[in-house]
Design an enzyme around this catalytic site. Structure first.
Site, PDB file in Angstrom:
ATOM      1  N   ASP A 261      16.815  13.005  26.201  1.00 36.24           N
ATOM      2  CA  ASP A 261      17.821  13.929  26.719  1.00 36.24           C
ATOM      3  C   ASP A 261      18.776  14.333  25.586  1.00 36.24           C
ATOM      4  O   ASP A 261      19.057  15.520  25.366  1.00 36.24           O
ATOM      5  CB  ASP A 261      18.598  13.206  27.841  1.00 36.24           C
ATOM      6  CG  ASP A 261      19.400  14.155  28.692  1.00 36.24           C
ATOM      7  OD1 ASP A 261      19.369  15.370  28.428  1.00 36.24           O
ATOM      8  OD2 ASP A 261      20.079  13.684  29.625  1.00 36.24           O
TER       9      ASP A 261
ATOM     10  N   LYS B 164      14.987   2.270  19.575  1.00 36.32           N
ATOM     11  CA  LYS B 164      16.033   1.387  19.047  1.00 36.32           C
ATOM     12  C   LYS B 164      15.565  -0.056  19.264  1.00 36.32           C
ATOM     13  O   LYS B 164      16.270  -0.898  19.818  1.00 36.32           O
ATOM     14  CB  LYS B 164      17.356   1.694  19.781  1.00 36.32           C
ATOM     15  CG  LYS B 164      18.587   1.066  19.183  1.00 36.32           C
ATOM     16  CD  LYS B 164      19.143   1.804  17.994  1.00 36.32           C
ATOM     17  CE  LYS B 164      20.272   1.027  17.362  1.00 36.32           C
ATOM     18  NZ  LYS B 164      20.740   1.587  16.088  1.00 36.32           N
TER      19      LYS B 164
ATOM     20  N   ASP C  59      19.008   6.501  15.521  1.00 36.85           N
ATOM     21  CA  ASP C  59      20.162   6.992  14.749  1.00 36.85           C
ATOM     22  C   ASP C  59      19.702   7.633  13.439  1.00 36.85           C
ATOM     23  O   ASP C  59      20.144   8.728  13.069  1.00 36.85           O
ATOM     24  CB  ASP C  59      21.212   5.893  14.520  1.00 36.85           C
ATOM     25  CG  ASP C  59      20.609   4.514  14.300  1.00 36.85           C
ATOM     26  OD1 ASP C  59      19.386   4.366  14.466  1.00 36.85           O
ATOM     27  OD2 ASP C  59      21.348   3.571  13.954  1.00 36.85           O
TER      28      ASP C  59
ATOM     29  N   TYR D 191      18.010   5.990  33.421  1.00 34.82           N
ATOM     30  CA  TYR D 191      18.097   6.968  34.506  1.00 34.82           C
ATOM     31  C   TYR D 191      17.511   6.429  35.809  1.00 34.82           C
ATOM     32  O   TYR D 191      17.358   7.161  36.769  1.00 34.82           O
ATOM     33  CB  TYR D 191      17.365   8.260  34.118  1.00 34.82           C
ATOM     34  CG  TYR D 191      18.072   9.044  33.057  1.00 34.82           C
ATOM     35  CD1 TYR D 191      18.398   8.461  31.845  1.00 34.82           C
ATOM     36  CD2 TYR D 191      18.419  10.371  33.246  1.00 34.82           C
ATOM     37  CE1 TYR D 191      19.055   9.166  30.853  1.00 34.82           C
ATOM     38  CE2 TYR D 191      19.070  11.095  32.265  1.00 34.82           C
ATOM     39  CZ  TYR D 191      19.383  10.489  31.062  1.00 34.82           C
ATOM     40  OH  TYR D 191      20.023  11.195  30.095  1.00 34.82           O
TER      41      TYR D 191
END
Ligand code: NAI
Length: 331
Positions: free
Chosen positions: A224, A167, A200, A120
């Site tokens: 988000d 991740k 995930d 972002y």
């Protein structure tokens, strides 16, 4: 306090929140300001100077959602405000309510999302025709301060565990830095069980075993996405409040957007905005009014008699707001 009704369903749900805050007896002086698409129409800019001046003066705002077009138009005003006022911590408490029929009961998750960097940062460019780059920025400073915020929240609210979601198996440098910072901060909070999970797998476990999570700590993008997933576990976006905190101020807003599909119809669920208002009241020193709003909202949802359509009822925004005010008056 600055009041930003916002776009789409914003004025409807923020109007409801103001009525409930008034009925709770909190005497708030509002400075009403435009932002987003409605400001662009009226003043020719989505961020008028008067809005920024108001926020510099009040340091606190209750805000409706703002429209941001996908893939075109001006950059997100939400991201701009969070970065301009360094509102680095986005907190989204996600609670299930008896009376709202969802597959899970007793969901009680606290999503803490870093609010100022990651993908972002808005650094995007075209490298060659047909090839673009978006830069993911992660810094040790921002990672440490959001981890500190999350652990402090967990300690103050006697939460048992905190899971950093990442991740880092793929983004070894950026997400690797984020979790190393979280691990370092975790050492100062031995009473809170610290865990890590790949994003995930965490999503899968959130929808199969949400009770195994407590406080979640995430970078901006994962935060988000995962916070909307968590909203789905408790009955949808109409129910989940949020706050963006910095060291010198805060902006309170529901997790949901402008809901263009139902805007102007008077059917939006006001609960997320009302509970965001309660979070604001806590912040500005009206904890009793905040508690009475939460209790009344919980009672209305539990009774299941007056619910908006998104959570299985037929009530309008106005009817649900009136029911919450009545519940508050009954005490
Ligand atoms: P959205 O949250 O506006 O809507 C997603 C779905 O949830 C829609 O079906 C909508 O009807 C439903 N929904 C949302 N709030 C509801 C409520 N209070 N009561 C009942 N149903 C509700 O997300 P979408 O459609 O992706 O985004 C629309 C616009 O909102 C976009 O321009 C987006 O950029 C903006 N947005 C703004 C945010 C903010 O200002 N904080 C946050 C998220 C999106």
């Amino acid at each position: 306090m600055t009041l930003i009704p916002g776009d789409g369903v914003g004025p409807e749900v923020i109007g409801a929140a103001i009525k409930v805050i008034e009925a709770a007896g909190a005497d708030i002086e509002w400075d009403r300001q435009s932002a987003g698409a409605s400001a662009l129409k009226r003043f020719g800019t989505p961020v008028p100077d008067a809005l920024i001046d108001s926020l510099r003066r009040t340091h606190v705002a209750l805000k409706g959602p703002l429209e941001t077009r996908s893939g075109e138009g001006y950059r997100s005003i939400n991201v701009y405000l969070r970065k301009t006022f360094d509102l680095y911590a986005n907190l989204r408490p996600t609670l299930s309510f008896a009376g709202v029929h969802v597959p899970f009961r007793n969901v009680d998750l606290i999503v803490v999302r870093e609010n100022t960097e990651d993908l972002y940062s808005g650094i995007e460019h075209t490298v060659a025709p047909g090839v673009v780059e978006s830069i993911k920025v992660i810094t040790a400073r921002a990672s440490r301060r959001i981890a500190r915020f999350a652990f402090e929240y967990a300690r103050r609210h006697r939460r048992k565990s905190l899971t950093a979601i990442h991740k880092a198996n793929i983004m070894k440098l950026s997400d690797g830095l984020f979790i190393r910072c979280a691990r370092a901060i975790a050492r100062d909070y031995p009473e809170i069980k610290y865990r890590e999970q790949i994003v995930d797998a965490a999503c899968m476990r959130l929808v199969t075993e949400p009770g195994s999570f407590d406080v979640l700590l995430l970078e901006n993008l994962y935060g988000d996405i995962v916070s909307d997933l968590c909203a789905g576990l408790v009955g949808g976006l109409g129910l989940v409040p949020g706050a963006n905190y910095g060291d010198k101020g805060a902006i309170f807003e529901a997790v949901h957007g402008t809901a263009p599909d139902i805007a102007g119809k008077g059917v939006a669920n006001p609960v997320a905005a009302i509970l965001s208002g309660a979070m604001m009241l806590d912040y500005v020193g009206h904890p009793r009014a905040a508690a009475s709003i939460r209790t009344a909202t919980g009672a209305v949802l539990r009774s299941g008699r007056v619910l908006t359509r998104d959570i299985g009822g037929k009530a309008s925004t106005e009817e649900m707001t009136a029911a919450i005010i009545r519940a508050m008056e009954r005490g």
